[in-house]
Design an enzyme around this catalytic site. Sequence first.
Site, PDB file in Angstrom:
ATOM      1  N   ARG A 151     -10.214  -6.943   9.800  1.00  0.00           N
ATOM      2  CA  ARG A 151     -10.256  -7.463  11.172  1.00  0.00           C
ATOM      3  C   ARG A 151     -10.411  -8.969  11.238  1.00  0.00           C
ATOM      4  O   ARG A 151      -9.800  -9.631  12.090  1.00  0.00           O
ATOM      5  CB  ARG A 151     -11.380  -6.753  11.943  1.00  0.00           C
ATOM      6  CG  ARG A 151     -11.064  -5.297  12.217  1.00  0.00           C
ATOM      7  CD  ARG A 151     -12.278  -4.510  12.601  1.00  0.00           C
ATOM      8  NE  ARG A 151     -13.218  -4.346  11.496  1.00  0.00           N
ATOM      9  CZ  ARG A 151     -14.317  -3.622  11.557  1.00  0.00           C
ATOM     10  NH1 ARG A 151     -14.634  -2.999  12.678  1.00  0.00           N
ATOM     11  NH2 ARG A 151     -15.110  -3.514  10.505  1.00  0.00           N
ATOM     12  N   TYR A 177      -5.753  10.851   3.956  1.00  0.00           N
ATOM     13  CA  TYR A 177      -4.336  11.075   3.664  1.00  0.00           C
ATOM     14  C   TYR A 177      -4.208  11.992   2.439  1.00  0.00           C
ATOM     15  O   TYR A 177      -5.211  12.450   1.889  1.00  0.00           O
ATOM     16  CB  TYR A 177      -3.612   9.735   3.467  1.00  0.00           C
ATOM     17  CG  TYR A 177      -3.689   8.873   4.716  1.00  0.00           C
ATOM     18  CD1 TYR A 177      -3.069   9.277   5.892  1.00  0.00           C
ATOM     19  CD2 TYR A 177      -4.414   7.682   4.737  1.00  0.00           C
ATOM     20  CE1 TYR A 177      -3.163   8.514   7.061  1.00  0.00           C
ATOM     21  CE2 TYR A 177      -4.508   6.921   5.892  1.00  0.00           C
ATOM     22  CZ  TYR A 177      -3.879   7.340   7.054  1.00  0.00           C
ATOM     23  OH  TYR A 177      -3.973   6.598   8.201  1.00  0.00           O
ATOM     24  N   GLN A 232       0.873  -1.178   0.000  1.00  0.00           N
ATOM     25  CA  GLN A 232       0.000   0.000   0.000  1.00  0.00           C
ATOM     26  C   GLN A 232       0.909   1.227   0.000  1.00  0.00           C
ATOM     27  O   GLN A 232       1.612   1.480   0.978  1.00  0.00           O
ATOM     28  CB  GLN A 232      -0.896   0.020   1.242  1.00  0.00           C
ATOM     29  CG  GLN A 232      -1.860   1.195   1.219  1.00  0.00           C
ATOM     30  CD  GLN A 232      -2.786   1.234   2.427  1.00  0.00           C
ATOM     31  OE1 GLN A 232      -2.324   1.233   3.553  1.00  0.00           O
ATOM     32  NE2 GLN A 232      -4.077   1.259   2.174  1.00  0.00           N
TER      33      GLN A 232
HETATM   34  C1  LIG Z   1      -5.884  -2.237  13.151  1.00  0.00           C
HETATM   35  C2  LIG Z   1      -6.307  -1.649  11.849  1.00  0.00           C
HETATM   36  C3  LIG Z   1      -5.399  -0.854  11.124  1.00  0.00           C
HETATM   37  C4  LIG Z   1      -5.771  -0.329   9.877  1.00  0.00           C
HETATM   38  N1  LIG Z   1      -4.832   0.356   9.124  1.00  0.00           N
HETATM   39  C5  LIG Z   1      -5.120   0.683   7.845  1.00  0.00           C
HETATM   40  C6  LIG Z   1      -4.118   1.195   6.982  1.00  0.00           C
HETATM   41  O1  LIG Z   1      -2.948   1.336   7.337  1.00  0.00           O
HETATM   42  N2  LIG Z   1      -4.473   1.510   5.717  1.00  0.00           N
HETATM   43  C7  LIG Z   1      -5.750   1.352   5.274  1.00  0.00           C
HETATM   44  O2  LIG Z   1      -6.023   1.647   4.118  1.00  0.00           O
HETATM   45  N3  LIG Z   1      -6.718   0.867   6.064  1.00  0.00           N
HETATM   46  C8  LIG Z   1      -6.435   0.513   7.318  1.00  0.00           C
HETATM   47  N4  LIG Z   1      -7.401  -0.051   8.103  1.00  0.00           N
HETATM   48  C9  LIG Z   1      -8.776  -0.196   7.583  1.00  0.00           C
HETATM   49  C10 LIG Z   1      -9.014  -1.581   6.978  1.00  0.00           C
HETATM   50  O3  LIG Z   1      -8.254  -1.751   5.796  1.00  0.00           O
HETATM   51  C11 LIG Z   1     -10.503  -1.769   6.620  1.00  0.00           C
HETATM   52  O4  LIG Z   1     -10.871  -0.698   5.786  1.00  0.00           O
HETATM   53  C12 LIG Z   1     -11.420  -1.825   7.844  1.00  0.00           C
HETATM   54  O5  LIG Z   1     -10.849  -2.633   8.856  1.00  0.00           O
HETATM   55  C13 LIG Z   1     -12.813  -2.357   7.471  1.00  0.00           C
HETATM   56  O6  LIG Z   1     -12.721  -3.651   6.952  1.00  0.00           O
HETATM   57  P1  LIG Z   1     -13.121  -4.962   7.839  1.00  0.00           P
HETATM   58  O7  LIG Z   1     -14.556  -4.807   8.229  1.00  0.00           O
HETATM   59  O8  LIG Z   1     -12.877  -6.114   6.921  1.00  0.00           O
HETATM   60  O9  LIG Z   1     -12.217  -4.963   9.032  1.00  0.00           O
HETATM   61  C14 LIG Z   1      -7.068  -0.567   9.365  1.00  0.00           C
HETATM   62  C15 LIG Z   1      -7.966  -1.360  10.100  1.00  0.00           C
HETATM   63  C16 LIG Z   1      -7.583  -1.914  11.315  1.00  0.00           C
HETATM   64  C17 LIG Z   1      -8.547  -2.807  12.053  1.00  0.00           C
END
Ligand SMILES: Cc1cc2nc3c(=O)[nH]c(=O)nc-3n(C[C@H](O)[C@H](O)[C@H](O)COP(=O)(O)O)c2cc1C
Length: 409
Positions: free
Chosen positions: A352, A178, A103
Site C-alpha cells: 500500500r 489460491y 508473480q
Molecule cells: C490493492 C491490493 C491488491 C493486492 N493484490 C495482491 C495480489 O495480487 N497478490 C498478492 O500476493 N498480494 C496482493 N495483495 C497483498 C499485498 O501484497 C500485501 O500482502 C498487503 O498489502 C500487506 O502489505 P502492506 O502492509 O505493505 O500493504 C494486495 C494488496 C492490495 C492493497
Amino acid sequence: MNPRPTPSPFSPIAIGPLTLKNRFIKAATNEGMSAQGVPSKQLVKLHSALVAGGTALTTVAYCAVSSDGRTLPNQLTLSQSSLPHFKALTDGVHQAGGLASAQITHGGCFTFIRERSTKRPLSASGGFNKIGLMSGMFLKQAMNEDDMRQVVRDFAQGARLARQAGFDAVEIHMGHGYLLSQFISPMYNKRRDQYGGNLENRLRFPRRVLRAVLDAVGKEMAVICKYSVTEGVRAGNSAEDGAQIARMLEEEGAHLLVLSAGMNAESITTMFGSSFPKENRVQQKNKIIALAMAIQRRKEPTVEFRELYLLEHARKVRAAVKMPLAYLGGAKSLASIEKIMAEGFDLVAMGRVLLAENDYVNKLATGASRDSICTACNRCVAMMYTPGGTSCVLGKPGDAVLNSQKAAG
Ligand SMILES: Cc1cc2nc3c(=O)[nH]c(=O)nc-3n(C[C@H](O)[C@H](O)[C@H](O)COP(=O)(O)O)c2cc1C
C-alpha cells in the site's frame, strides 16, 4: 541475538542469481490494468515509475500460468501471445533502472471463471466450494495425478515465458487461499493420500511446483515463494506451522521467501492488519464481490492498524531458517524499515505504501521523507475492480474524509 551487522536498507543484496540494488521490493497488488489479459500501457507506466522511484524489484501481481488458473476474466495470463506485452513492461522497468518479478499463480477453486477445461474448478480436495457462494460454482474437484502433472508443467512453462519476457524473478504464489495455498492449508486440504494429512504431506505438491520452476529457470532468475505464515484462523496454519513451511521451502532451494499472512475468504484482516471500510462496498460495482465484502465485514473483528503488524509471526520464521527473507506487512516508516533490518530480515516488501507514493524509496534515501502518507485505509483494495484500476485514493478530489485524515497526519 542476531550476530550479523545490520545492513543498510539501501545496500545491495544477492537473491539467487540476481543482485538487487537495495532491499526494497514492491509487493504484488493486483492492479487490474490488464484488459484482454495483457499489461496495459498504464501498468507499464506504474511499474516503471515504481523502480524510477527507487524500488529495486517490482512485482507484477497475479500472472496466471494458464487460462484455468485465472481468478477473474481479464487477469494477466502468461502465454506465447501475451509475451510481447509483458516484454514492453520489463523493458520499461529495466530502462527505469530496476528489476521485475512476475508473480506466477493459479487460483484453484478461488475463481470466477466459468469457461474452463474442467467441469468444476480444481483444488486439493473436492466437494462443497465455499468460494462458490461468490462465484456460483458450488462444487470443486480434487486434483488427480494427471491434473498435478499438468499444473506443475504450467508453472514451469509460466516461469520460462516470464524469463523470455525479460523478467528477472518469479514469485510463486503459495498464499492467501489460491491453489498452492489450498494444498498447504488444513482448511482446504482433506486428502488422505501422500498430498494430505500432516504438514509435510500438504507441502508435497507446492514443493513439486517449486522444484519444477527452479529446474526451469533457477539458474537465470531469482525464484521467490510468497506464502501465508499464519492463516489467521484457528482451523488454519499457525505461525509455528509457518516456520516449518519455511524450513521445507529452504530445503527445496527457494531463493527468497516473502512472508505474508491471512486468507482471502477467511481472514482478510490478518493479511492487511486493518479493517475494510464500508465505503469499499459502496464503491464496488461488482455486486457479488460487494456482497462478499459485506459478509466478510460482519464476520471479522474490527482491527486497528499498527505498523509491522506481522512482525511477531515473521520472527518465528526468522528463527527457523537461514535463507533470505523479505518482511511484509505494515512497513511504513524509516524507523520500521530499520527495525526490520536490525531484526535480521534481509529485505522489505511494501504494498500500500508504494501505491500511495511510487517514489517512497527515493524519498527515504534522500531524506525527503521518513513516514509514508499511507493510512492503511484499504480503499485501494476496492479500486482494484474499478475501470481505472488499483490506485491510492488519498489526495483524489472528492475524498473529503480521507483528505482530511491525510491533512491530520
Ligand atoms: C490493492 C491490493 C491488491 C493486492 N493484490 C495482491 C495480489 O495480487 N497478490 C498478492 O500476493 N498480494 C496482493 N495483495 C497483498 C499485498 O501484497 C500485501 O500482502 C498487503 O498489502 C500487506 O502489505 P502492506 O502492509 O505493505 O500493504 C494486495 C494488496 C492490495 C492493497
